[in-house]
Design an enzyme around this catalytic site. Structure first.
Site, PDB file in Angstrom:
ATOM      1  N   ARG A 235       0.860  -1.185   0.000  1.00  0.00           N
ATOM      2  CA  ARG A 235       0.000   0.000   0.000  1.00  0.00           C
ATOM      3  C   ARG A 235       0.895   1.232   0.000  1.00  0.00           C
ATOM      4  NH1 ARG A 235      -3.117  -2.854  -1.686  1.00  0.00           N
ATOM      5  NH2 ARG A 235      -5.213  -3.426  -0.963  1.00  0.00           N
ATOM      6  N   ASP A 259       4.797  -0.005  -7.076  1.00  0.00           N
ATOM      7  CA  ASP A 259       3.567  -0.305  -7.808  1.00  0.00           C
ATOM      8  C   ASP A 259       2.384   0.414  -7.160  1.00  0.00           C
ATOM      9  OD1 ASP A 259       2.119  -1.730  -9.887  1.00  0.00           O
ATOM     10  OD2 ASP A 259       1.250  -2.949  -8.275  1.00  0.00           O
ATOM     11  N   GLU A 264      -2.105   7.984  -4.865  1.00  0.00           N
ATOM     12  CA  GLU A 264      -2.389   7.453  -6.203  1.00  0.00           C
ATOM     13  C   GLU A 264      -3.840   7.643  -6.622  1.00  0.00           C
ATOM     14  OE1 GLU A 264      -3.483   2.806  -5.930  1.00  0.00           O
ATOM     15  OE2 GLU A 264      -1.456   3.233  -5.269  1.00  0.00           O
ATOM     16  N   HIS A 296      -0.054   0.358 -10.150  1.00  0.00           N
ATOM     17  CA  HIS A 296      -0.863  -0.570  -9.353  1.00  0.00           C
ATOM     18  C   HIS A 296      -1.370  -1.722 -10.226  1.00  0.00           C
ATOM     19  CE1 HIS A 296      -3.354  -0.624  -5.408  1.00  0.00           C
ATOM     20  NE2 HIS A 296      -3.196  -1.856  -5.862  1.00  0.00           N
TER      21      HIS A 296
END
Length: 334
Positions: A235, A259, A264, A296
């Site tokens: 996360r 990622d 985000e 992500h």
């Protein structure tokens, strides 16, 4: 049940429709919009809503959903830190999630980031496309024999540890509940401080909780080996991005693979190629040649999306039939 599905991308529509046809026959209503106070009216007439990681499920939204007759929030994700669980309980909405889909998907993507950053294949590809076959600047190192610190050995972290052991790495880990399989394979569990100082590569596979929020801050970075590789596929807010930028500038962090990103929500899963990115911190990250960011996509495999869709529909069906989802979110994350 009538289900309003938010943040629906073409692949969501495809996999959920297929699973619904095979399993349940619910009435699915797909909405490209993210769930927020300005879009919750789209749930009018729905008994359940299906949300993703960047949908906003704070108290105002949950109160609005309850007033519209929604009784179930079915998350098509393993994380649920974006949901005000206390508010959901207070308005009588059950929240369920997908506790496991394909731990291999995220673990393998983590390894892809490690290998790409190390051997600089993304930069080599760009050079070769331009007819440049020079090797200067592409030096990597053998993974064999390196110490990798895995923070969080749940389903994903455990699979990742197994993969890394196959590369001949020495794997050390930190988790409040050590995994028996990892222990049996020789993974040594350490406190955070010694893990940070001993690792050549550090990878984050932990959930976002009050305890793990900004787990990687200035103090943590100062404990790391100079030149460490840091990877986050868990996360975004597990990392204090500003602290990591300072670590990159000082050379303490030799390379960074992400990622996920703590802000985000306004960026990922959208095509912003024709716009200026308004996030100055994220834009700063993109200026570093030793930083690799993906949007992500760790979960994004056929197997994972199939499992997510099937589990999500099974949750909804169980709630409709028995009044309780198969996988309600626990009261708190570990």
């Amino acid at each position: 049940m009538h289900v309003a599905i938010f943040s629906a991308k073409p692949y969501d529509i495809s996999f959920l429709t297929r699973a619904n046809t095979a399993q349940a026959g619910h009435h699915l209503h797909f909405h490209a919009a993210r769930l927020a106070t300005g879009t919750m009216a789209l749930a009018q007439g729905a008994e359940a809503i299906c949300a993703f990681v960047n949908d906003r499920l704070g108290r105002p939204v949950l109160e609005g959903l309850a007033a519209a007759g929604v009784r179930l929030v079915a998350l098509r994700s393993a994380g649920y830190n974006h949901v005000d669980l206390a508010a959901a309980r207070s308005v009588g909405i059950e929240v369920c999630f997908v506790p496991s889909y394909s731990p291999h998907a995220v673990a393998e993507h983590t390894l892809a980031l490690i290998l790409t950053l190390n051997r600089k294949t993304h930069r080599a590809w760009a050079r070769v496309r331009e007819g440049n076959f020079e090797l200067d600047g592409l030096m990597g190192f053998d993974l064999y024999g390196k110490t990798v610190g895995v923070i969080g050995t749940g389903r994903i972290g455990s699979v990742l540890a197994q993969i890394l052991l196959g590369f001949g790495c020495r794997v050390i880990a930190h988790d409040p509940k050590p995994d028996p399989d990892c222990l049996a394979r020789g993974v040594a569990y350490l406190d955070i401080a010694p893990l940070l100082s001993a690792s050549d590569i550090i990878t984050l596979q932990c959930p976002l909780t009050e305890r793990t929020h900004h787990l990687v801050d200035d103090r943590a970075v100062a404990r790391m080996k100079t030149g460490v590789m840091l990877i986050n596929t868990s996360r975004g807010a597990v990392i204090d991005t500003s602290a990591v930028i300072r670590g990159l500038k000082s050379g303490r962090i030799g390379s960074l693979g992400l990622d996920v990103y703590e802000e985000e929500g306004e960026l990922f899963f959208e095509d912003l190629s024709d716009r200026i990115i308004p996030d100055d911190v994220f834009a700063r990250l993109l200026t570093f040649p030793n930083v690799l960011i993906t949007g992500h996509q760790g979960f994004f495999t056929t197997e994972a999306l199939t499992a997510i869709a099937e589990t999500t529909l099974a949750n909804i069906t169980a709630f409709e039939c028995d009044g309780a989802a198969l996988h309600p979110v626990p009261d708190r994350q570990m």
